[in-house]
Design an enzyme around this catalytic site. Structure first.
Site, mmCIF file in Angstrom:
data_model
loop_
_atom_site.group_PDB
_atom_site.id
_atom_site.type_symbol
_atom_site.label_atom_id
_atom_site.label_comp_id
_atom_site.label_asym_id
_atom_site.label_seq_id
_atom_site.Cartn_x
_atom_site.Cartn_y
_atom_site.Cartn_z
ATOM 1 C CE1 TYR A 299 40.399 23.496 52.259
ATOM 2 C CE2 TYR A 299 38.164 22.993 52.287
ATOM 3 C CZ TYR A 299 39.490 22.633 52.274
ATOM 4 O OH TYR A 299 39.986 21.413 52.329
ATOM 5 C CD1 TRP B 151 35.814 23.122 49.781
ATOM 6 C CD2 TRP B 151 34.274 22.442 48.110
ATOM 7 N NE1 TRP B 151 36.351 21.904 49.385
ATOM 8 C CE2 TRP B 151 35.321 21.421 48.269
ATOM 9 C CE3 TRP B 151 33.333 22.234 47.140
ATOM 10 C CZ2 TRP B 151 35.265 20.197 47.594
ATOM 11 C CZ3 TRP B 151 33.386 20.945 46.520
ATOM 12 C CH2 TRP B 151 34.204 19.913 46.728
#
Length: 760
Positions: free
Chosen positions: A111, A113
């Site tokens: 992911y 982030w």
């Protein structure tokens, strides 16, 4: 580096200045930021040795018995190993899986982030590396607005960026009279933007709304979603009933001759189908569903028709059962008003959901690492990872197609903590137990790292040089290294370069460049293109990496959603089957999925206060984004700690709900349903509707022997089910629960400490 001057760096919640001192890392906001994020206070905790991974580690059972499914993940001690051994073990396992199962047996679970840096971007690095080996099974879309990402291309076309290309804030301030904000405009979310943000502009725009006298009606069960301006009013709607309210408003507009039939005929298709449907959804029908009086619904519809109105929907509202219906109904409501394409009017999706919505960037593509080509066609919606691991070979529906879950042997995770994003964490633990090997790159002993077989210690953004940039920001940031790498941590690129060398793909992965050479290459290519495009001077690479933030020229803040389409619908048609806004979609209807019909529809959720399950679990849990950190990042930091109660995540209850349960402010409580339980600290407030409790996500999962999370992670309670067969998005925003006061002494929180270690 101790004693050095303050130098710039960047996070997803802001650009900052930092230096290393004998007492630790010191951080202060960058002077270019008019409203710095309070999350900057968490940054010094990145060096906390109590949570850092100092050396490579392998789960004892995997080291002893080799790869294979195991329920011991997350429960078994680790053995620390030397880097050469780790590289050899990991390279050997990659060789085995690719030889035996092919790239279809590898899931690149990542992911985006982990860092605002564009080169040391873990997701890009792991995907580039796996593509060099032959590819991998990937995930598509995101947990934030997965349902919207699938439904809206059917409604307005795939090239309309409904979550980014919205009306600019200054246009709203100048032209809008009334904002009807479904989900409100939550200020806490506006401090974060993917890729970083140097100027937090939304607080200033909200002040400008106040000065302009713009009226805002915040429709939400939570008062905190109402902006703090004089013209704002809170309408505390029943959770999960927004679509019912929207349909009732459309009913009034049609019934009272307030619908813009000229707009519907010229710019939309399917308005007749929608009108026939909403004829059955009058305010009296909606009143018991949304618990807003029928007369108030009528008055609101009339006011919307009489004012220059903007209808907005937060991303959070589509993270529920049938979440596709919310943005579709919101857009339909704006279409019935006839305001789409007018300055400051029409529709918006995401104001208050992130800090860059309604904000212009520089209009230039920012540097990024090329990931290469992935020849593997198999993919899953990102929120279906547990289904994939638990049900290999089984069919599932997604966006009108029937796909098959692949049989995954190796999960390679770099840059993310699914024990934050995913739902029903006890089910996720069972799902991870089915894999043969789980590899995790992490700086910290997160819950995901503790559930891995092979743990690769990597650096944080404070420990490396990078380029901070985002497409929605007009700044590019030289991210200076503030401190030396902790322990034996290495950059992701360095780890993958070592693996690529052993596996025979070094030249393909590195292209003969070191990390520093890659940074110079990326910046130089970007700078050359940007000089030509924008006609500006930019420093060379060495000057950039030694310097401060570069501010690029701002684009005119004059954008309005679908303005070009409104001006010329024949010459600038939408890329939908009709070329128009699809209020009824024959394509979606043709998919035949009962849980997502061909027009915006009220479909009663299984879990909400109107369902039979509410007799057993009478409180509606809202699991929204935390105010003390980004997702679960730096949950151990001081700013995050300030938001906690009794040392764990805080759950907010209405005073009457707390009183009937004998709960006082500051008590430790047990929150539970059939899926699991967690302990949280009680906070009593009349800022939530009665019958509603709020427990933010982000607390690191801290399971007790019975699976109860001692730290207050609400995703032990939320359901792991897709929004519908169409979008298969995350439904982690809502769940039904009960809350009781915890008797006796609660167990301590152990989420942030390392796992147990053992010798061979």
């Amino acid at each position: 580096m101790t004693g050095a001057a303050f130098v710039p760096s960047s996070t997803h919640w802001g650009t900052f200045l930092a230096r290393d001192t004998e007492s630790g890392v010191q951080v202060r906001p960058h002077p270019a930021d008019p409203a710095p994020s309070p999350l900057l206070h968490n940054i010094p905790a990145m060096r906390d040795p109590a949570v850092r991974i100092a050396r490579p580690a392998v789960r004892a059972g995997w080291l002893r018995n080799g790869p294979g499914p195991s329920d011991a993940r997350g429960r078994e001690p680790f053995v620390e190993v030397e880097w050469p051994e780790l590289i050899e073990l990991l390279a050997g396992e990659l060789r085995r899986v690719y030889a035996e199962r092919g790239p279809q047996g590898v899931f690149g679970g990542s992911y985006g982030w982990a860092s605002a840096g564009r080169f040391h971007h873990a997701q890009s690095q792991v995907h580039r590396f796996l593509n060099c080996l032959g590819g991998f099974v990937r995930s598509v879309h995101n947990y934030s607005f997965g349902a919207s990402a699938v439904i809206m291309p059917h409604v307005v076309g795939p090239d309309v960026p409904v979550t980014a290309g919205l009306t600019d804030w200054p246009v709203i301030v100048e032209h809008t009279e009334l904002i009807v904000a479904f989900g409100g405009i939550p200020r806490k979310n506006t401090f974060v933007a993917s890729g970083g943000i140097t100027e937090h502009a939304v607080p200033g725009h909200l002040r400008a709304l106040d000065a302009a006298g713009v009226e805002v009606i915040a429709i939400s069960p939570l008062h905190e979603d109402t902006p703090d301006i004089r013209g704002a009013r809170w309408l505390p709607v029943r959770p999960a009933s927004d679509v019912a309210l929207m349909l009732a408003l459309m009913h009034v507009l049609f019934a009272e001759g307030l619908a813009d039939r000229g707009f519907l005929q010229r710019y939309c298709t399917g308005a007749d189908v929608l009108e026939a449907y909403v004829a059955t959804t009058p305010p009296e029908w909606a009143e018991p569903l949304c618990e807003v009086a029928a007369d108030e619904i009528r008055a609101l519809a009339r006011r919307m028709a009489a004012r220059r109105t903007l209808v907005t929907v937060t991303w959070s509202l589509q993270r529920t059962e049938h979440g596709e219906q919310v943005p579709w109904a919101g857009l339909a409501l704006a279409a019935v008003l006839g305001r789409i394409g007018l300055p400051g009017q029409g529709f918006g999706h995401g104001y208050g959901s992130m800090g860059d919505v309604g904000i212009r960037g520089a209009g230039t593509r920012m540097p990024r690492v090329p990931q290469g080509q992935n020849p593997v066609a198999e993919c899953i919606p990102v929120a279906r990872v547990a289904d994939m691991l638990l049900h290999p070979g089984e069919p599932f529906r997604f966006d009108g197609r029937t796909l098959t879950y692949p049989d995954i042997a190796l999960v390679y995770w770099a840059g993310g903590n699914p024990f934050h994003h995913h739902q029903d964490l006890n089910r996720l633990r069972r799902a991870l137990g089915r894999a043969e090997t789980v590899v995790v790159h992490e700086p910290f002993w997160t819950p995901m790292a503790k559930h891995a077989d092979i743990v690769v210690p990597v650096t944080t953004p404070l420990e490396r040089t990078d380029i901070g940039a985002a497409s929605t920001d007009r700044h590019i940031v030289p991210m200076h290294p503030i401190t030396a790498p902790y322990g034996e941590a290495r950059d992701d690129f360095e780890v993958f370069a070592d693996l690529a060398r052993v596996l025979g793909v070094e030249e393909e992965f590195t292209e003969g460049r070191t990390a520093r050479e890659w940074l110079v290459h990326l910046y130089t290519g970007w700078a050359d293109t940007t000089r030509r495009k924008l006609g500006i001077d930019l420093p060379d690479a060495e000057e950039f990496f030694a310097g401060d933030v570069i501010a690029l020229p701002a684009q005119p803040a004059d954008r309005a959603f679908l303005v070009a389409f409104r001006a010329d619908p024949d010459g600038r048609p939408l890329r939908t089957p009709s070329g128009r806004i699809e209020l009824y979609s024959e394509r979606i209807a043709g998919f035949g999925d009962a849980d997502c019909p061909g027009h915006p529809t009220w479909i009663e959720p299984e879990e909400w206060l109107g369902s039979p399950l509410a007799q057993r679990y009478p409180l509606h849990l809202i699991a929204h984004q935390p105010r003390g950190q980004l997702h679960s990042q730096l949950d151990f930091g001081p700013q995050s700690a300030r938001t906690k109660v009794a040392g764990r995540a805080a759950i907010t209850l209405h005073p009457q709900d707390a009183a009937v349960r004998g709960i006082s402010d500051g008590d430790v409580v047990r929150v539970f349903n059939d899926r699991g339980a967690c302990l949280a600290g009680a906070r009593i407030s009349d800022g939530v509707r009665r019958g509603v409790v709020v427990l933010p996500t982000g607390a690191w999962y801290d399971p007790l022997p019975d699976g109860t999370c001692a730290n207050g992670n609400p995703n032990v309670l939320t359901r792991d089910r897709g929004t519908s067969s169409l979008g298969q998005g995350c439904t982690g925003q809502h769940a039904l629960v009960e809350v009781e006061r915890y008797p006796g002494t609660p167990p301590p929180v152990r989420a942030y400490g390392p796992p147990e270690f053992t010798s061979r």
